[in-house]
Design a protein around this motif. Sequence first.
Motif, PDB file in Angstrom:
ATOM      1  N   ILE A  53     -20.833  80.749  38.001  1.00  0.00           N
ATOM      2  CA  ILE A  53     -20.357  80.429  39.356  1.00  0.00           C
ATOM      3  C   ILE A  53     -20.168  81.710  40.165  1.00  0.00           C
ATOM      4  O   ILE A  53     -20.552  81.784  41.337  1.00  0.00           O
ATOM      5  N   CYS A  77     -13.374  80.417  37.775  1.00  0.00           N
ATOM      6  CA  CYS A  77     -14.827  80.383  37.975  1.00  0.00           C
ATOM      7  C   CYS A  77     -15.539  81.066  36.807  1.00  0.00           C
ATOM      8  O   CYS A  77     -15.209  82.208  36.447  1.00  0.00           O
ATOM      9  N   ILE A 137     -11.364  81.672  46.543  1.00  0.00           N
ATOM     10  CA  ILE A 137     -11.675  81.906  45.127  1.00  0.00           C
ATOM     11  C   ILE A 137     -10.389  82.425  44.487  1.00  0.00           C
ATOM     12  O   ILE A 137     -10.037  83.598  44.611  1.00  0.00           O
ATOM     13  N   ILE A 165     -11.218  84.148  38.564  1.00  0.00           N
ATOM     14  CA  ILE A 165     -12.573  84.191  37.991  1.00  0.00           C
ATOM     15  C   ILE A 165     -12.533  84.722  36.556  1.00  0.00           C
ATOM     16  O   ILE A 165     -11.612  85.458  36.192  1.00  0.00           O
ATOM     17  N   PHE A 197     -11.317  77.291  44.497  1.00  0.00           N
ATOM     18  CA  PHE A 197     -12.080  77.331  43.245  1.00  0.00           C
ATOM     19  C   PHE A 197     -11.300  78.195  42.255  1.00  0.00           C
ATOM     20  O   PHE A 197     -10.938  79.335  42.583  1.00  0.00           O
TER      21      PHE A 197
END
Lengths: 333, 155
Positions: B80, B76, B96, B99, B73
């Motif tokens: 999220i 984000c 992840i 972000i 991901f």
Amino acid sequence: MMRIILLSEKPEDRAFFEPVARLANLPFVNAGTAESLCASLLQDPEALLVVDVSTEQIYKKFETVVAEKVGLYSDTVNVNRMFFVAGEDLQTLNYVAESDLFGHLIMRPGSREVSAAPDQRTIAEDQARTSRLFSVAASDRGFGVERYFGPNVKIQEIMVTKASQKKTIVESLKMKLLEVGFHSRAATSIATAADEIIMNAIFDAPTDDTGRVMYAQTARSTEMELSERARVSFKIMFDGTVLGLSVLDQYGSLDKKKLLGHLAKSYQNDQFKVKASVAGAGLGIANVFNTCGGMVFCCEMGVKTEVMLFYRKAKSYKEFKDQFRFLSTFMYL
Amino acid sequence: MIQVHKEVKGDILAIKIVGSIEENVDFAGIIGNITVPNVYVYLKEVPRMNSVGVKSWVKYFQSIAAKGVNLKFLECSTAIVEQINLISNFTCGAKIESIYVPFCCTSCGTELLGLFKSDDIKKINLAIPDLKCSKCGGKATFDDIPEEYFGFLMR
């Protein structure tokens, strides 16, 4: 005589609740011991009780004395007038969530280490909010979100007559909150909370004559025209500082034990994983509780349920997260 | 209604999701069959998610992960990141990668976002540096609680 009886050894509780009693025009008494509180309660069953439950040991001692002196299920104990006070959230207070005496939980202002200690103005606002909550608790019924505000509040009511209306309401609410200066993440949190409580009222509240949830297996994306009884009233209220949301359904099917179980769950914990297959398993309402200020559930069984949420407008999201928090349940048979 | 943009580069399928994730989302229908070993999901433009959307998300990405697909991901959004922190199985095993971190100007209150790699945040021990406000030039500080917003990095 209607009065507020406090049971707490913490000076900050007395400092907070004594002015609250004055604002609510109710006499204030510091009980000192659980025995003394029970004696007062037996003389005055209408009293509002405010009890420190910071630790399980303190709570259990209180519960034992109530059981011995009054009786946990005695008519004298009206849990709609029982206020617990703690510095922690419900997720770390399982003994509170499981308590048969649970009516309300007020999270001690300033106990969360987010920013500086709350200033006097904020404390005064929190006290005013608590005094309104106490005034409502002292009355016959807890319904009516406008009663939790002062006189200068603006109110908008929308009647939800079909399921698809929710999306428009949620998006419009978010835009409106941005217009009046809410932080964008706060506006998103509030819009999502509105989404969840409207969805619950449409899909989880309707029950049939046997008490079965009528739409438990219905996909939440289903387009439905709502019958007269299934229509949901949604109210938005703002006084310039605090925003209130209210959703009212006409079923009165709230299960308090189940609700407290959902709110006490932490999905951060591996013990509670999200199960994709289970609809309406409480994830939404648990998330709403995590992000809101005040949350009130008022239910007259078989007649109606009103869910109310309160949020204080803040300059930053960090400050928004640090707002005064309480959870209230009013249940009427 | 969400939109999904897909692009295959070698053995990587890049998916960009745009829009709120709610009860109408059908990930299997809009993303379709996965035929590559790596799926990178870009989430910058997901502003909001409700509980039904979360369940659809977990159901879909769990099924992808179960096939042995390497999931990442990226970018984000704050919405999220909140779900990643709130729900232990939200990531479905995905890494992840990066972000968005929220900031708020201490002078004019403007909200800003900064993109950070997860590994870099760990390296600086969650001590996110201040930014210069793009509107007034004032100091913009991290606008959340480090232990909460970066909680997923400490699991």
